[in-house]
Scaffold this active site. Structure first.
Site, PDB file in Angstrom:
ATOM      1  N   GLU A  86       0.830  -1.205   0.000  1.00 57.83           N
ATOM      2  CA  GLU A  86       0.000   0.000   0.000  1.00 57.83           C
ATOM      3  C   GLU A  86       0.861   1.250   0.000  1.00 57.83           C
ATOM      4  O   GLU A  86       1.942   1.275   0.580  1.00 57.83           O
ATOM      5  CB  GLU A  86      -0.880   0.020   1.254  1.00 57.83           C
ATOM      6  CG  GLU A  86      -1.847  -1.145   1.303  1.00 57.83           C
ATOM      7  CD  GLU A  86      -2.753  -1.131   2.531  1.00 57.83           C
ATOM      8  OE1 GLU A  86      -3.723  -1.882   2.522  1.00 57.83           O
ATOM      9  OE2 GLU A  86      -2.497  -0.372   3.471  1.00 57.83           O
ATOM     10  N   CYS A 138       3.523   8.393   0.875  1.00 53.98           N
ATOM     11  CA  CYS A 138       4.143   7.442   1.795  1.00 53.98           C
ATOM     12  C   CYS A 138       4.209   6.094   1.070  1.00 53.98           C
ATOM     13  O   CYS A 138       3.176   5.566   0.656  1.00 53.98           O
ATOM     14  CB  CYS A 138       3.289   7.353   3.064  1.00 53.98           C
ATOM     15  SG  CYS A 138       3.869   6.144   4.254  1.00 53.98           S
ATOM     16  N   CYS A 180       5.846  -7.208   7.030  1.00 54.26           N
ATOM     17  CA  CYS A 180       7.063  -6.814   7.749  1.00 54.26           C
ATOM     18  C   CYS A 180       7.399  -7.883   8.778  1.00 54.26           C
ATOM     19  O   CYS A 180       6.505  -8.444   9.421  1.00 54.26           O
ATOM     20  CB  CYS A 180       6.848  -5.472   8.452  1.00 54.26           C
ATOM     21  SG  CYS A 180       8.325  -4.869   9.302  1.00 54.26           S
ATOM     22  N   CYS A 229       6.164  -5.303  15.348  1.00 54.24           N
ATOM     23  CA  CYS A 229       5.829  -4.316  16.390  1.00 54.24           C
ATOM     24  C   CYS A 229       4.377  -4.540  16.819  1.00 54.24           C
ATOM     25  O   CYS A 229       3.488  -4.720  15.977  1.00 54.24           O
ATOM     26  CB  CYS A 229       6.026  -2.901  15.865  1.00 54.24           C
ATOM     27  SG  CYS A 229       7.728  -2.594  15.358  1.00 54.24           S
ATOM     28  N   CYS A 282       1.237  -2.547  15.298  1.00 56.11           N
ATOM     29  CA  CYS A 282       1.245  -2.273  13.856  1.00 56.11           C
ATOM     30  C   CYS A 282       0.548  -3.381  13.067  1.00 56.11           C
ATOM     31  O   CYS A 282       0.884  -4.560  13.205  1.00 56.11           O
ATOM     32  CB  CYS A 282       2.704  -2.137  13.404  1.00 56.11           C
ATOM     33  SG  CYS A 282       2.883  -1.958  11.628  1.00 56.11           S
ATOM     34  N   CYS A 297      -0.569   5.873  10.234  1.00 57.00           N
ATOM     35  CA  CYS A 297       0.631   5.140  10.636  1.00 57.00           C
ATOM     36  C   CYS A 297       0.246   3.902  11.425  1.00 57.00           C
ATOM     37  O   CYS A 297      -0.557   3.980  12.351  1.00 57.00           O
ATOM     38  CB  CYS A 297       1.503   6.004  11.537  1.00 57.00           C
ATOM     39  SG  CYS A 297       2.522   7.116  10.635  1.00 57.00           S
TER      40      CYS A 297
HETATM   41  S1  SF4 Z   1       6.078  -0.330  12.774  1.00 54.05           S
HETATM   42 FE1  SF4 Z   1       5.198  -1.973  11.495  1.00 54.05          FE
HETATM   43  S2  SF4 Z   1       6.120  -1.680   9.461  1.00 54.05           S
HETATM   44 FE2  SF4 Z   1       7.359  -0.481  10.944  1.00 54.05          FE
HETATM   45  S3  SF4 Z   1       9.007  -1.889  11.561  1.00 54.05           S
HETATM   46 FE3  SF4 Z   1       7.352  -2.165  13.084  1.00 54.05          FE
HETATM   47  S4  SF4 Z   1       6.122  -3.888  12.251  1.00 54.05           S
HETATM   48 FE4  SF4 Z   1       7.426  -3.137  10.585  1.00 54.05          FE
END
Ligand code: SF4
Length: 343
Positions: A92, A105, A112, A116, A119, A331
């Protein structure tokens, strides 16, 4: 499968042309055809001699990417672009309206691996690294959505760009090449959760892109609960690498701090953050936490108080307002789903 010609920087293409016995200067014409004329086949490259086009078609592939689906926020005009890249890799991009300007962005990976806890992309796991052509294709699509004018680019979409360093570096070089799009590196910002060796590689590289570091929380024990990468690269080492970067580049760094209500927004948290960054030329961006799938609480009195405390320490501190709340474009919310579509 033959490599995609759009994965090559101009210097790499010059080398390929030399190996084919052709003049390297044809690479500039190829870049012009690809990125200025929008050629999607070798036959389209009118400005490149036919003999060279035939040789390139023998060694490289070039085919149009699928058009992204576009969701438009009814709340603020933010546009989210959903791409399906070959091999079922979704990604995206977001076009963000600001004060009389538009920025984009972009994603560097599909999913990923960093995981985190706050996220949506992290919850997907890593699907795969995006190739340079897939990163520059996002730019091209965002540019179209923006009506041909983008003021800045941030690599803060899906993925950790520094875990796809080579492809990110190539994409930045291709995007900034004057023979093609010519988008200045000085108007690009790459954001990392703190991959220390790659921060050092950026410092040592010729890339002029700006650096943003996601601090998330200044207390290392709390950060370890939110950012698993803390176990590998502790925050103090990340901050040290950012400090070295600023000194070597004589530049400032952006620190991103996600404000979790009642978790990391006390006066003591602010003081801890200040002690960490006080000797680094920086700008601090506060991002009120956006929970996956839904609008966050936004700028609460606690967020404002945190900003005020940081400013009283002399830190330039800005609030990053949530964009596209109705299309999950903020975000931490990018997860390549159609959830929350606002059409
Ligand atoms: S915030 Fe999300 S996209 Fe960014 S490094 Fe952490 S898991 Fe990956």
């Amino acid at each position: 499968m033959k490599p995609d010609i759009r994965d090559r920087t101009r210097a790499e293409l010059e080398e390929s042309l030399s190996l084919l016995g052709e003049k390297p200067l044809h690479a500039a014409a190829v870049f012009g055809a690809l990125y200025r004329d929008g050629a999607v086949s070798f036959a389209d490259m009118g400005r490149v001699p036919e003999r060279v086009r035939r040789l390139l078609a023998r060694d490289f592939r070039l085919a149009p990417f699928e058009k992204p689906e576009v969701l438009v926020s009814a709340a603020d005009g933010t546009r989210k672009l959903l791409f399906s890249f070959p091999g079922r890799a979704p990604a995206e991009s977001v076009v963000l309206p600001g004060k009389g300007r538009l920025s984009a962005c972009l994603s560097s990976q599909s999913g990923c691996a960093c995981g985190c806890s706050f996220c949506s992309t992290g919850a997907m796991g890593l699907v795969r690294d995006l190739l340079p052509a897939e990163i520059t294709a996002q730019y091209a699509a965002c540019l179209r959505e923006a009506g041909g004018e983008l003021s800045s680019l941030v690599f803060m979409g899906m993925g950790e760009p520094f875990l796809n360093w080579d492809n990110f570096r190539r994409a930045a070089q291709i995007l900034s090449d004057d023979a093609g799009y010519g988008f200045p590196q000085s108007r690009m910002t790459v954001s990392t959760v703190g991959i220390v060796p790659a921060i050092r590689e950026l410092t040592a590289s010729g890339l002029k892109v700006k650096l943003a570091v996601s601090v998330v929380a200044a207390d290392e024990r709390l950060r370890a609960r939110l950012v698993p990468m803390e176990a590998r690269y502790p925050l103090r080492e990340v901050i040290a690498a950012a400090r070295e970067h600023c000194a070597a580049r004589r530049a400032q760094v952006f620190f991103e701090y996600i404000v979790f209500d009642g978790v990391n927004d006390s006066a003591e948290d602010a003081a801890r953050l200040w002690r960490l960054i006080k000797d680094i030329p920086c700008r601090l961006n506060l991002i009120p936490h956006n929970p996956p799938g839904g609008p966050g609480a936004g700028v609460t009195p606690r967020v404002k108080a945190f900003q005020k405390t940081m400013m009283s320490f002399g830190v330039r501190t800005y609030l990053r307002l949530e964009k596209g709340p109705d299309i999950s474009a903020a975000c931490g919310q990018l997860a390549a789903s159609r959830r929350g579509s606002a059409g």
